[in-house]
Design an enzyme around this catalytic site. Structure first.
Site, PDB file in Angstrom:
ATOM      1  N   LYS A   1      -2.923   4.942  -2.481  1.00 29.00           N
ATOM      2  CA  LYS A   1      -3.893   5.706  -1.699  1.00 29.00           C
ATOM      3  C   LYS A   1      -4.305   6.907  -2.536  1.00 29.00           C
ATOM      4  O   LYS A   1      -3.455   7.586  -3.134  1.00 29.00           O
ATOM      5  CB  LYS A   1      -3.247   6.164  -0.386  1.00 29.00           C
TER       6      LYS A   1
ATOM      7  N   LYS B   1      -0.971  -0.878  -4.456  1.00 30.60           N
ATOM      8  CA  LYS B   1      -2.203  -0.146  -4.114  1.00 30.60           C
ATOM      9  C   LYS B   1      -1.804   1.303  -3.871  1.00 30.60           C
ATOM     10  O   LYS B   1      -0.926   1.583  -3.064  1.00 30.60           O
ATOM     11  CB  LYS B   1      -2.820  -0.771  -2.871  1.00 30.60           C
TER      12      LYS B   1
ATOM     13  N   SER C   1       0.858  -1.180   0.000  1.00 27.80           N
ATOM     14  CA  SER C   1       0.000   0.000   0.000  1.00 27.80           C
ATOM     15  C   SER C   1       0.896   1.232   0.000  1.00 27.80           C
ATOM     16  O   SER C   1       1.702   1.418   0.912  1.00 27.80           O
ATOM     17  CB  SER C   1      -0.876  -0.047   1.258  1.00 27.80           C
TER      18      SER C   1
ATOM     19  N   ASP D   1      -7.171   2.983  -3.095  1.00 24.26           N
ATOM     20  CA  ASP D   1      -7.913   2.983  -1.824  1.00 24.26           C
ATOM     21  C   ASP D   1      -8.172   4.422  -1.408  1.00 24.26           C
ATOM     22  O   ASP D   1      -7.236   5.198  -1.200  1.00 24.26           O
ATOM     23  CB  ASP D   1      -7.087   2.264  -0.745  1.00 24.26           C
TER      24      ASP D   1
ATOM     25  N   ASP E   1     -13.760  -1.956   2.602  1.00 23.36           N
ATOM     26  CA  ASP E   1     -12.868  -2.155   3.749  1.00 23.36           C
ATOM     27  C   ASP E   1     -13.651  -1.710   4.989  1.00 23.36           C
ATOM     28  O   ASP E   1     -14.302  -2.528   5.671  1.00 23.36           O
ATOM     29  CB  ASP E   1     -11.577  -1.343   3.514  1.00 23.36           C
TER      30      ASP E   1
ATOM     31  N   GLU F   1     -11.129   0.697  -3.608  1.00 25.40           N
ATOM     32  CA  GLU F   1     -11.444   0.324  -2.230  1.00 25.40           C
ATOM     33  C   GLU F   1     -12.085   1.498  -1.500  1.00 25.40           C
ATOM     34  O   GLU F   1     -11.551   2.605  -1.510  1.00 25.40           O
ATOM     35  CB  GLU F   1     -10.136  -0.098  -1.540  1.00 25.40           C
TER      36      GLU F   1
ATOM     37  N   GLY G   1      -4.251  -4.656   5.866  1.00 19.61           N
ATOM     38  CA  GLY G   1      -3.235  -4.469   6.905  1.00 19.61           C
ATOM     39  C   GLY G   1      -3.503  -3.193   7.669  1.00 19.61           C
ATOM     40  O   GLY G   1      -4.253  -2.327   7.202  1.00 19.61           O
TER      41      GLY G   1
ATOM     42  N   LYS H   1      -9.979  -7.522   7.305  1.00 19.22           N
ATOM     43  CA  LYS H   1      -9.045  -7.134   8.370  1.00 19.22           C
ATOM     44  C   LYS H   1      -9.593  -7.699   9.671  1.00 19.22           C
ATOM     45  O   LYS H   1     -10.668  -7.288  10.122  1.00 19.22           O
ATOM     46  CB  LYS H   1      -8.955  -5.614   8.501  1.00 19.22           C
TER      47      LYS H   1
HETATM   48  O1  OSB Z   1      -7.260   1.440   4.528  1.00 15.90           O
HETATM   49  O2  OSB Z   1      -6.185  -0.313   4.151  1.00 15.90           O
HETATM   50  C1  OSB Z   1      -6.293   0.757   4.763  1.00 15.90           C
HETATM   51  C2  OSB Z   1      -3.219   1.359   6.957  1.00 15.90           C
HETATM   52  C3  OSB Z   1      -3.809   1.873   8.073  1.00 15.90           C
HETATM   53  C4  OSB Z   1      -5.171   2.060   8.103  1.00 15.90           C
HETATM   54  C5  OSB Z   1      -5.947   1.717   7.000  1.00 15.90           C
HETATM   55  C6  OSB Z   1      -5.358   1.179   5.869  1.00 15.90           C
HETATM   56  C7  OSB Z   1      -3.968   1.033   5.835  1.00 15.90           C
HETATM   57  C8  OSB Z   1      -3.232   0.567   4.662  1.00 15.90           C
HETATM   58  C9  OSB Z   1      -1.860  -0.030   4.882  1.00 15.90           C
HETATM   59  O3  OSB Z   1      -3.613   0.697   3.531  1.00 15.90           O
HETATM   60  C10 OSB Z   1      -1.882  -1.501   4.929  1.00 15.90           C
HETATM   61  C11 OSB Z   1      -0.595  -2.077   5.469  1.00 15.90           C
HETATM   62  O4  OSB Z   1       0.405  -2.061   4.741  1.00 15.90           O
HETATM   63  O5  OSB Z   1      -0.581  -2.530   6.626  1.00 15.90           O
HETATM   64 MG    MG Z   2      -8.420   0.390   3.075  1.00 18.65          MG
END
Ligand code: OSB
Ligand code: MG
Length: 370
Positions: A164, A162, A136, A190, A240, A215, A292, A264
């Protein structure tokens, strides 16, 4: 299995680079760890709540408080013979706080499985010994910086990227990454709830880029909005934040609000509910992947075990330790040919390195179960 009590440990770990999302920028991971201790075994749990309630309503101080004041006291009547599944039963009358509950369940389940010599992956029903790793990639201050970061991750072997996104950082970064790395790159985005249905036209422009999924574009309680948006997009919608339980997953699928689900365990209240989310999605032919929350090696070990279940057909956000930390508190998870190995030892299969753990611990307390 008898549990005498729990150690609550707060650790503060600097991230290797700031991680920016539509809801904020993180430079460190302030994590709550739980150690369940009994005469037969001990087990570890990680609470994935963040420092502030920006991703979901929970936050780390609040999680510590609810664990201390409500969750652990609710286990007292069952403390002489606790099991992983018994934890959720004991905690069911307490509303909300899935991340706090998940950490308690994980610690007990780990202790139970260590005592019986069974790996969490086997217990959950894993069918793989290694899982494909995606990464991510946060919002950056320039497209150049983003392209350099993605290039570094692809060199390391990550099999899926991915990005953001947020309003003002969506089409441009996606287009730039596609143009630079080609159409074969597995790419998804995302938004962490940053858009509204009136942005549908802008989001539909992402359809040109062959994304695996988008996402959580809309607020978490807006399933109808996601269904309406999904009908306007060719890019599959993945949820999510909205998927807080197996029932919520079933509702979202029935409404046409998503075609993919990010699982998650913390968000749904634990690994056992996470498996039920997986089961519901599999029954509907909906692919899932493991999300994650910037976990340490403790939470990562359990996530990787979950990601080895058969319905996890898309690469997850289960990245290697060095994507997050210079020094993890367990033996580092490393990328081999774009994959992470599923731990095979009893329970979560990893141990904290005591020196590494002590060096990042900011607080520790013992809560006995009488
Ligand atoms: O939205 O998936 C998410 C991290 C913290 C809170 C929300 C998210 C995320 C990530 C990182 O996208 C995922 C990771 O590498 O742990
Ligand atoms: Mg997410």
């Amino acid at each position: 299995m008898k549990v005498n009590g729990f150690e609550l440990r707060r650790v503060r770990m600097p991230l290797v680079a700031p991680f920016e999302t539509s809801f904020g920028t993180q430079t460190e991971r302030d994590v709550l760890l739980l150690r369940a201790a009994g005469p037969d075994a001990e087990g570890w749990g990680e609470c994935v709540a963040m420092g502030s309630p920006l991703y979901s309503p929970e936050w780390v101080d609040g999680a510590a408080a609810v664990i201390r004041e409500f969750l652990l006291p609710a286990l007292v009547p069952a403390a002489a013979a606790l099991t992983g599944p018994a934890v959720a039963e004991q905690l069911a009358k307490i509303k909300g706080h899935p991340m706090a509950k998940a950490a308690v369940e994980m610690a007990v389940l780990d202790a139970e499985l260590r005592a019986s010599g069974m790996a969490l992956s086997s217990y959950l029903g894993a069918v793989r010994t290694r899982v494909a790793a995606g990464v991510s990639v946060g919002i950056m201050s320039s497209i150049g910086e983003l392209l350099d970061a993605v290039a570094g991750y692809l060199d390391a072997g990550y099999v899926r990227i991915k990005l953001k996104i947020k309003p003002g950082w969506d089409l441009q970064p996606v287009r730039a990454v596609r143009e630079r790395f080609g159409d074969d790159l597995l790419l998804q985005v995302d938004a962490n709830t940053a858009y509204s249905l009136s942005d549908a036209r802008q989001l539909a422009r992402l359809d040109d880029f062959g994304l695996l999924l988008i996402e959580q574009p809309l607020p978490e309680d807006d399933l109808r909005g996601h269904a309406a948006l999904a009908a306007l997009l060719r890019t599959p919608v993945c949820l999510d934040e909205s998927v807080t339980s197996a029932r919520a997953a079933a509702d979202a699928i029935a409404l046409g609000a998503c075609r993919v689900v990010n699982v998650k365990p913390g968000r749904v209240g634990g690994y056992l509910e996470a498996r039920r989310v997986h089961d519901v999605c599999s029954a509907h032919g909906v692919p899932v992947w493991c999300g994650g929350m910037l976990e340490t090696g403790i939470g990562r070990a359990a996530n990787v075990a979950l990601a080895a279940l058969p319905g996890f057909t898309l690469p997850g956000d289960t990245s290697a330790s060095d994507r997050y930390f210079d020094r993890d508190i367990t033996a580092p998870f490393v990328l081999r040919d774009g994959h992470l190995d599923v731990p095979s030892g009893p329970g979560i299969g990893v141990e904290p390195d005591q020196a590494a753990l002590d060096s990042v611990t900011t607080h520790s307390e013992w809560i006995g179960l009488e």
